[in-house]
Design a protein around this motif. Structure first.
Motif, mmCIF file in Angstrom:
data_model
loop_
_atom_site.group_PDB
_atom_site.id
_atom_site.type_symbol
_atom_site.label_atom_id
_atom_site.label_comp_id
_atom_site.label_asym_id
_atom_site.label_seq_id
_atom_site.Cartn_x
_atom_site.Cartn_y
_atom_site.Cartn_z
ATOM 1 N N LEU A 33 10.708 -3.237 -6.389
ATOM 2 C CA LEU A 33 9.684 -2.832 -7.508
ATOM 3 C C LEU A 33 10.321 -3.987 -9.204
ATOM 4 C CD1 LEU A 33 7.474 -1.838 -8.762
ATOM 5 C CD2 LEU A 33 8.595 0.878 -8.436
ATOM 6 N N PHE A 34 11.090 -3.283 -9.007
ATOM 7 C CA PHE A 34 11.741 -3.667 -10.065
ATOM 8 C C PHE A 34 12.031 -6.090 -10.569
ATOM 9 C CE2 PHE A 34 14.240 -5.756 -13.428
ATOM 10 C CZ PHE A 34 14.825 -4.515 -14.154
ATOM 11 N N GLN A 35 11.767 -6.866 -8.963
ATOM 12 C CA GLN A 35 11.109 -7.861 -9.200
ATOM 13 C C GLN A 35 10.149 -8.243 -9.771
ATOM 14 O OE1 GLN A 35 13.678 -10.372 -9.022
ATOM 15 N NE2 GLN A 35 11.984 -11.391 -9.707
ATOM 16 N N TRP A 36 9.191 -7.135 -9.304
ATOM 17 C CA TRP A 36 7.515 -7.054 -9.305
ATOM 18 C C TRP A 36 7.548 -7.163 -10.739
ATOM 19 C CZ3 TRP A 36 3.178 -5.579 -11.789
ATOM 20 C CH2 TRP A 36 2.156 -6.174 -11.065
ATOM 21 N N TRP A 37 7.854 -6.558 -11.293
ATOM 22 C CA TRP A 37 7.665 -5.811 -12.309
ATOM 23 C C TRP A 37 8.102 -6.957 -13.286
ATOM 24 C CZ3 TRP A 37 3.928 -2.904 -14.999
ATOM 25 C CH2 TRP A 37 4.126 -1.617 -13.823
ATOM 26 N N TYR A 142 -5.255 -3.107 -14.956
ATOM 27 C CA TYR A 142 -4.816 -1.121 -14.683
ATOM 28 C C TYR A 142 -3.843 -1.395 -13.297
ATOM 29 C CZ TYR A 142 -8.537 1.580 -18.345
ATOM 30 O OH TYR A 142 -9.160 1.686 -18.673
ATOM 31 N N VAL A 143 -2.681 -1.376 -13.730
ATOM 32 C CA VAL A 143 -1.192 -1.823 -13.376
ATOM 33 C C VAL A 143 -0.575 -0.276 -13.168
ATOM 34 C CG1 VAL A 143 1.334 -3.168 -11.731
ATOM 35 C CG2 VAL A 143 -1.469 -4.028 -13.450
ATOM 36 N N ILE A 144 -1.205 0.296 -11.299
ATOM 37 C CA ILE A 144 -0.388 1.783 -11.187
ATOM 38 C C ILE A 144 0.725 1.455 -10.269
ATOM 39 C CG2 ILE A 144 -1.052 3.831 -11.033
ATOM 40 C CD1 ILE A 144 -4.115 3.264 -11.249
ATOM 41 N N ALA A 145 1.899 1.999 -10.508
ATOM 42 C CA ALA A 145 3.077 2.455 -9.191
ATOM 43 C C ALA A 145 3.285 3.285 -9.293
ATOM 44 C CB ALA A 145 4.318 1.135 -10.388
ATOM 45 N N ALA A 146 2.361 4.135 -8.080
ATOM 46 C CA ALA A 146 2.082 5.146 -7.485
ATOM 47 C C ALA A 146 3.773 5.616 -7.392
ATOM 48 C CB ALA A 146 1.708 6.007 -7.392
ATOM 49 N N HIS A 147 4.702 6.836 -8.086
ATOM 50 C CA HIS A 147 5.986 7.344 -7.074
ATOM 51 C C HIS A 147 5.220 8.364 -6.306
ATOM 52 C CE1 HIS A 147 9.021 4.736 -8.681
ATOM 53 N NE2 HIS A 147 7.658 4.594 -9.709
ATOM 54 N N PRO A 148 5.990 8.480 -5.180
ATOM 55 C CA PRO A 148 6.087 9.639 -4.402
ATOM 56 C C PRO A 148 6.482 11.067 -4.986
ATOM 57 C CG PRO A 148 7.014 8.378 -3.261
ATOM 58 C CD PRO A 148 6.994 7.521 -4.711
ATOM 59 N N VAL A 149 5.529 11.806 -5.805
ATOM 60 C CA VAL A 149 6.041 12.798 -6.702
ATOM 61 C C VAL A 149 5.516 13.232 -7.364
ATOM 62 C CG1 VAL A 149 7.512 11.981 -8.490
ATOM 63 C CG2 VAL A 149 7.964 13.665 -7.966
ATOM 64 N N LEU A 150 5.559 14.637 -7.452
ATOM 65 C CA LEU A 150 4.248 15.618 -8.177
ATOM 66 C C LEU A 150 5.172 16.178 -9.634
ATOM 67 C CD1 LEU A 150 2.101 16.722 -4.728
ATOM 68 C CD2 LEU A 150 1.916 15.230 -6.769
ATOM 69 N N VAL A 151 4.928 16.671 -10.443
ATOM 70 C CA VAL A 151 5.804 16.722 -11.702
ATOM 71 C C VAL A 151 5.026 18.351 -12.342
ATOM 72 C CG1 VAL A 151 7.145 14.369 -11.754
ATOM 73 C CG2 VAL A 151 5.157 14.889 -13.237
ATOM 74 N N GLY A 152 3.191 18.017 -11.962
ATOM 75 C CA GLY A 152 2.405 19.310 -12.179
ATOM 76 C C GLY A 152 1.903 18.863 -13.673
ATOM 77 N N SER A 153 2.782 18.555 -14.770
ATOM 78 C CA SER A 153 2.422 17.983 -15.719
ATOM 79 C C SER A 153 3.240 17.505 -16.779
ATOM 80 C CB SER A 153 2.197 19.702 -16.744
ATOM 81 O OG SER A 153 3.572 20.192 -16.934
ATOM 82 N N GLY A 154 3.104 17.249 -18.283
ATOM 83 C CA GLY A 154 3.299 15.592 -18.949
ATOM 84 C C GLY A 154 2.612 14.892 -20.000
ATOM 85 N N PHE A 175 6.138 -0.586 -1.996
ATOM 86 C CA PHE A 175 7.456 -1.100 -2.239
ATOM 87 C C PHE A 175 8.364 -0.144 -1.491
ATOM 88 C CE2 PHE A 175 5.450 -2.937 -4.865
ATOM 89 C CZ PHE A 175 5.946 -4.163 -5.431
ATOM 90 N N PRO A 176 9.454 -0.319 -1.389
ATOM 91 C CA PRO A 176 10.861 1.013 -0.622
ATOM 92 C C PRO A 176 10.466 1.983 -1.469
ATOM 93 C CG PRO A 176 11.961 -1.066 -0.613
ATOM 94 C CD PRO A 176 10.362 -1.657 -1.358
ATOM 95 N N GLY A 177 10.665 3.078 -0.538
ATOM 96 C CA GLY A 177 10.800 4.499 -1.449
ATOM 97 C C GLY A 177 9.657 4.889 -1.514
ATOM 98 N N GLY A 178 8.292 4.797 -0.926
ATOM 99 C CA GLY A 178 6.858 4.842 -1.025
ATOM 100 C C GLY A 178 6.243 5.025 -2.136
ATOM 101 N N VAL A 179 6.460 3.993 -3.008
ATOM 102 C CA VAL A 179 5.587 3.582 -3.892
ATOM 103 C C VAL A 179 4.963 3.127 -3.525
ATOM 104 C CG1 VAL A 179 6.035 2.616 -6.694
ATOM 105 C CG2 VAL A 179 7.986 3.704 -5.407
ATOM 106 N N VAL A 180 3.378 3.217 -4.074
ATOM 107 C CA VAL A 180 1.937 2.129 -4.021
ATOM 108 C C VAL A 180 2.068 1.889 -5.700
ATOM 109 C CG1 VAL A 180 0.151 1.798 -3.367
ATOM 110 C CG2 VAL A 180 1.469 3.599 -1.886
ATOM 111 N N LEU A 181 1.935 -0.097 -5.825
ATOM 112 C CA LEU A 181 1.253 -0.784 -6.188
ATOM 113 C C LEU A 181 0.011 -0.756 -6.221
ATOM 114 C CD1 LEU A 181 3.113 -2.639 -8.788
ATOM 115 C CD2 LEU A 181 0.747 -3.490 -7.780
#
Length: 188
Positions: A33-37, A142-154, A175-181
């Motif tokens: 993922l870092f290489q993609w960015w 739009y480029v969205i790298a969605a990480h598999p975590v819910l934080v509820g607000s922010g 990507f590894p870790g379940g990140v979907v770009l």
């Protein structure tokens, strides 16, 4: 005319930062993922930053390549970041460095002017700045790298809009870790 790309890492429920500007939910990205960015950053022209993102980036990347545990991609990112032209939009800071220009006036007018120039695509980051560009209809991708975590607000990635924006999916990658770009282009 330049293309304007808004992309960031975010939670599955759509936040770039949890309450209290906490970005600890993302953890270190996978090497892939870092290489993609890094590749994305190297393929683009000027980077446009809001104040908060500028402060986060400028607190680390000017010397990120000098860290004892820096990976080759992190070294490349730090060098790319320092050399890349950047524009920071803020009325509360006075100075910027590292090939950066400060704009204290009308952000939408300046982004519109920059988009009218020829050159490589520009990237934009920071929820408030990107939100203003979104409402003005200036975002082309739009480029969205969605990480598999819910934080509820922010701090949400997307801002409230006055009208719908229709998009075309142009890329999906896991990507590894379940990140979907996902990458979407604005339908015009």
């Amino acid at each position: 005319m330049r293309k304007l790309i808004y992309g960031m890492n975010l939670t599955l429920d759509g936040y770039i930062a949890a309450a209290g500007d906490d970005i600890g939910w993302s953890g270190p990205p996978s090497q892939e993922l870092f290489q993609w960015w890094l590749d994305h950053e190297q393929a683009s022209g000027p980077s446009l930053y809001g104040r908060k993102l500028w402060e986060a980036m400028s607190s680390y990347w000017p010397t990120g390549d000098q860290q004892p545990d820096a990976t080759p991609a992190e070294i490349g990112f730090a060098r790319t970041w320092r050399n890349k032209p950047k524009v920071v939009f803020s009325s509360t800071i006075d100075t910027v460095g590292w090939n950066t220009r400060l704009v204290t006036g009308d952000a939408v007018a300046e982004i519109t002017r920059l988009k009218s120039e020829d050159g490589a695509p520009m990237t934009i980051g920071g929820a408030t700045l990107a939100g203003a560009a979104m409402r003005a209809g200036l975002i082309d991708e739009y480029v969205i790298a969605a990480h598999p975590v819910l934080v509820g607000s922010g701090t949400p990635f997307f801002t409230a809009l006055d009208s719908w924006v229709n998009l075309n999916l142009v890329q999906t990658r896991t990507f590894p870790g379940g990140v979907v770009l996902t990458r979407y282009e604005t339908r015009r």
